[in-house]
Structures are given as structure tokens and as C-alpha cells.
Design an enzyme around this catalytic site. Structure first.
Site, PDB file in Angstrom:
ATOM      1  N   ASP A  21       0.865  -1.179   0.000  1.00 34.66           N
ATOM      2  CA  ASP A  21       0.000   0.000   0.000  1.00 34.66           C
ATOM      3  C   ASP A  21       0.901   1.229   0.000  1.00 34.66           C
ATOM      4  O   ASP A  21       1.631   1.475   0.962  1.00 34.66           O
ATOM      5  CB  ASP A  21      -0.897  -0.022   1.236  1.00 34.66           C
ATOM      6  CG  ASP A  21      -1.895   1.130   1.266  1.00 34.66           C
ATOM      7  OD1 ASP A  21      -1.820   2.009   0.396  1.00 34.66           O
ATOM      8  OD2 ASP A  21      -2.746   1.153   2.169  1.00 34.66           O
ATOM      9  N   GLU A 117      -2.376   0.292  -4.561  1.00 36.75           N
ATOM     10  CA  GLU A 117      -2.327  -0.990  -3.861  1.00 36.75           C
ATOM     11  C   GLU A 117      -2.108  -2.128  -4.853  1.00 36.75           C
ATOM     12  O   GLU A 117      -2.712  -2.140  -5.927  1.00 36.75           O
ATOM     13  CB  GLU A 117      -3.639  -1.253  -3.109  1.00 36.75           C
ATOM     14  CG  GLU A 117      -3.920  -0.292  -1.975  1.00 36.75           C
ATOM     15  CD  GLU A 117      -5.239  -0.607  -1.288  1.00 36.75           C
ATOM     16  OE1 GLU A 117      -5.348  -0.348  -0.085  1.00 36.75           O
ATOM     17  OE2 GLU A 117      -6.163  -1.098  -1.978  1.00 36.75           O
TER      18      GLU A 117
END
Length: 427
Positions: A21, A117
């Protein structure tokens, strides 16, 4: 950053997924591109106005409670030194691809989950925890060295992709968290229900109504209880993922629609100007559809007025892809919707082409019954305009409006898990 949950387990433990992330991605890209922004509170905004909301905030701004969705007027009150930067989605897409390239120098990416992500399903040599930790550290170092010193990430190592995402959210920025299946629920019990993906402001009250108030309640809940709370198999899947079961392999989903929407600036909200934006959005969608080699059989128009009502209209026709025919159809839908709205001011416009068919499918009658030759001529003209705009820049040649009336107001945006192709920034 966080060490493995148990040092004794680190030698024999294993994980199946690495979830990455990117931290404050849009704001971090802006700081990477402009050294004067580094170390300072930054908010990325769609327009330079106190009435808008932040679409990203730098780590320095987050310390003041500024985050995605924070009203800029309120953000300035919290942080008078806040710097506003207009969003540049093309640069974020460019950095997105740079990040993928760097990650794949170390290990293949299995899933692109969003613009910031991605997840890697680890192979046998990299599942042992020491090897997975080494891979995570090498990826972090590679991003700093080859993409930019401001481009950092939080990584979660876990038995499935869902728990990998949960782990990646636990320590930010620049975190590295391990969740081991044999140690669950472990650190999960420190979380709130709303910290988990899939439990939002609407789902949490439903869980509460079923007697699930805490993470301990959720963990102890049976599969049947979660099935009832979610009202279907989504609850079963959630229970399975929460308890560390293997992730289901995802198959690519074929696009069934192409569309764009726009929240209008105040000066564009009177109906004639809003109609211009609607046509611009349709041209963008049509260009993208042709690039994907589809034709549409339905055109849907949605309008939300400043007073609140959402009004819709739709047309169905034989499969077409040319912009001229579609703009004629939109004109009728626009008149229909605006009569319903009593020609009041428009806050948001959305145009969607759906019922997509491959260009290879046999075609029947033309939308306006002008024959196959006329349709082919219009499609050829539309593709010529696409090529000119790609070469000369967006809106170099347009149909039905003056480019300056919408330039800058309807460029590609990044919405959740759909990442625009770079070609879209020329449409």
C-alpha cells in the site's frame, strides 16, 4: 515498522501473500516532483477552492487530522500552513506504472487492487517468513532508490490477500506488519470493526444489530452468523478470509460499460454549460470505447441538480461507436432530463455507454437507418479525430462545442480500482 509477531516463530513460520500500500500516494508524487513541497503539509485537490475536499494528504498534513474527504476550508483552519496542489492524474498513473515495474524487478505482481495498492502471491521459496521479510525490504529499498525517495509503502505479510491488506493498514507510513495464521486473532483484536475492508458506515450498524460490537465478537462469530449479517455468501467469504483461509483466484472481468462523470464547477452549472460538459464526457467515453474495440447498444444519462434530485434517461439502439450518432442521441436525452429538472442548475453529470459488443460481431441496421456505408463513414471520421487528438493533444479537434469551455474540467480521474490508461489523457 513492526517486527514479526513472535521471534521464535520467525524461522518456521510462513506467509502466502505480500500486500503493498503506497503511502499518501498522490501527495507523495507531488512532493517527489517538487522539492519545495517535501516535509510540508500538502493537500491534493480537484480544484483550487476552499469549498472542495482533499483527495489526498501528505503525512505531514495527516498529523493535523486532514485526510481524503476533508473540506479544504476546515483543513486550512486546522493547518494554516497547508499547501494546496491541483491533482495531476496523468502523473499518478505514470508513477503507478513505475512502481509496478520496480516491484516486478523483485517478484511478479498478482493483483493490481487500485492505483496505490497491489498484491503478490508468494511462491514456495519466498513463503518462509525470513524470505518474505527480505523480499519486502528489498521492494521498499528499490522504490526509494529507483522511483523516488518520497515514494514509500506499507507492506502486510499474511496468509491471504485480505489479511495482507489489513496488515498493511496497521502501521503507516513505511510499515511492515506480519500476521501469521497460527497466531490469529492476535493483533486483530486491537482493531475496530471499521478498520477492516468491507465494513463501512452501513455495514457496521448491521453487525451491531446482530450483536457483533467488537473485533472479539466478530472473530468468535460463526460462519452462519456472518452469513445472516451480510445477508448472503459475502458473509461466508468474509468469515473465511478473516480466519486466514486461502484467497480465491481472481479472473479478469470483461468491461460491460464505459462512462465518465463530473461534479461541475459553479460557473458550469447553468443548463447550457452543463450540456456542453455532458457532450464532452460522452466524447471521452466514445473514444475510450473505440480504443477498446467495442460498440454500444445503450446510452444512459444521469443528472443531479443542486436541489438534490437525481434524474435519468436512457436510449437503446443498434450497436454503434461513432461520436456523431451518439451526440445526436444524447441531445434527445438531455432535453428529456432537463424538462424533468425544470431547467434548474446542475451539480453533477454522468454519461455511460453500456450493452457493449465487440466490433467483430455482425452489425444490423444503422441507428438512424442511413445504411452501413454512412455508419462506416462516421466511424472512420471518429477514429480520425481520435488519432488527431492523440497526436496533437486532447480537444485539438472536437464535435459540437468550443474546447475552452470544458478544458481542464473533464480530464481522466482515478476512481477506486479503475486506473485510466495513459491514452485516456489524450481523449
Amino acid at each position: 515498522m513492526s517486527a514479526p509477531a513472535s521471534p521464535a516463530a520467525s524461522v518456521s513460520a510462513s506467509v502466502d501473500w505480500l500486500f503493498l500500500d503506497l503511502n499518501s500516494f498522490f501527495a507523495s508524487v507531488e512532493q517527489q516532483l517538487d522539492e519545495s513541497l517535501r516535509g510540508r503539509p500538502v493537500a491534493v485537490v480537484p480544484v483550487m477552492s476552499d469549498s472542495t475536499c482533499a483527495i489526498a494528504a501528505s503525512p505531514q498534513a495527516k498529523k493535523f487530522g486532514i485526510k481524503t474527504g476533508t473540506n479544504i476550508g476546515e483543513a486550512r483552519r486546522r493547518c494554516p500552513d497547508l499547501l494546496l496542489v491541483p491533482a495531476r492524474h496523468d502523473r499518478y498513473v505514470d508513477f503507478h506504472h513505475q512502481v509496478i515495474k520496480e516491484v516486478e524487478r523483485h517478484f511478479p505482481v498478482q493483483s493490481i487492487c487500485s492505483i496505490d495498492e497491489m498484491a503478490c502471491k508468494l511462491d514456495v521459496p519466498r513463503r518462509p517468513l525470513p524470505a518474505a521479510l527480505d523480499l519486502a525490504q528489498r521492494i521498499k529499498r528499490g522504490l526509494r532508490e529507483h522511483v523516488g525517495e518520497c515514494i514509500t509503502c506499507s507492506i502486510g505479510l499474511a496468509p491471504n490477500r485480505f489479511l495482507g491488506k489489513v496488515a498493511s493498514d496497521m502501521v503507516k507510513p513505511d510499515g511492515l506488519v506480519v500476521l501469521l495464521k497460527d497466531e490469529l486473532p492476535g493483533r486483530l483484536l486491537d482493531l475496530e470493526l471499521c478498520d477492516l475492508p468491507g465494513i463501512g458506515r452501513k455495514m457496521e450498524p448491521r453487525l451491531n444489530a446482530c450483536g457483533i460490537l467488537t473485533m472479539r465478537d466478530l472473530w468468535d462469530g460463526s460462519r452462519e452468523e456472518l452469513h445472516r449479517a451480510w445477508g448472503g455468501v459475502c458473509g461466508d467469504r468474509f468469515w473465511h478470509a478473516l480466519h486466514g483461509g486461502p484467497s480465491e483466484d481472481e479472473q479478469p472481468v470483461q468491461s460491460k460499460s464505459v462512462g465518465h462523470s463530473q461534479v461541475l464547477a459553479p460557473e458550469m452549472r447553468i443548463p447550457p454549460q452543463a450540456g456542453v460538459v455532458a457532450r464532452r464526457l460522452l466524447l471521452k467515453a466514445a473514444s475510450r470505447m473505440r480504443r477498446l474495440k467495442y460498440r454500444a447498444t445503450h446510452l444512459h444519462l444521469s443528472v443531479r441538480t443542486e436541489e438534490g434530485p437525481k434524474l435519468e434517461a436512457e436510449a437503446k439502439f443498434e450497436a454503434v461507436s461513432d461520436s456523431i450518432a451518439l451526440i445526436r442521441t444524447l441531445g434527445g436525452l438531455w432535453q428529456n432530463v432537463m424538462r424533468q429538472a425544470r431547467w434548474s442548475r446542475v451539480k453533477k453529470v454522468a454519461v455511460t455507454l453500456h450493452g457493449l459488443e465487440s466490433e467483430g460481431q455482425p452489425q444490423q441496421l444503422d441507428l438512424f437507418e442511413e445504411g452501413a456505408a454512412a455508419r462506416e463513414q462516421r466511424e472512420a471520421l471518429s477514429r480520425t479525430l481520435d488519432a488527431i487528438n492523440e497526436k496533437r493533444g486532447r480537444d485539438s479537434v472536437v464535435i459540437g462545442f468550443t474546447p475552452n469551455t470544458t478544458r481542464g474540467s473533464s480530464g481522466p480521474k482515478i476512481a477506486f480500482n479503475r486506473i485510466p490508461d495513459l491514452a485516456e489523457f489524450h481523449e
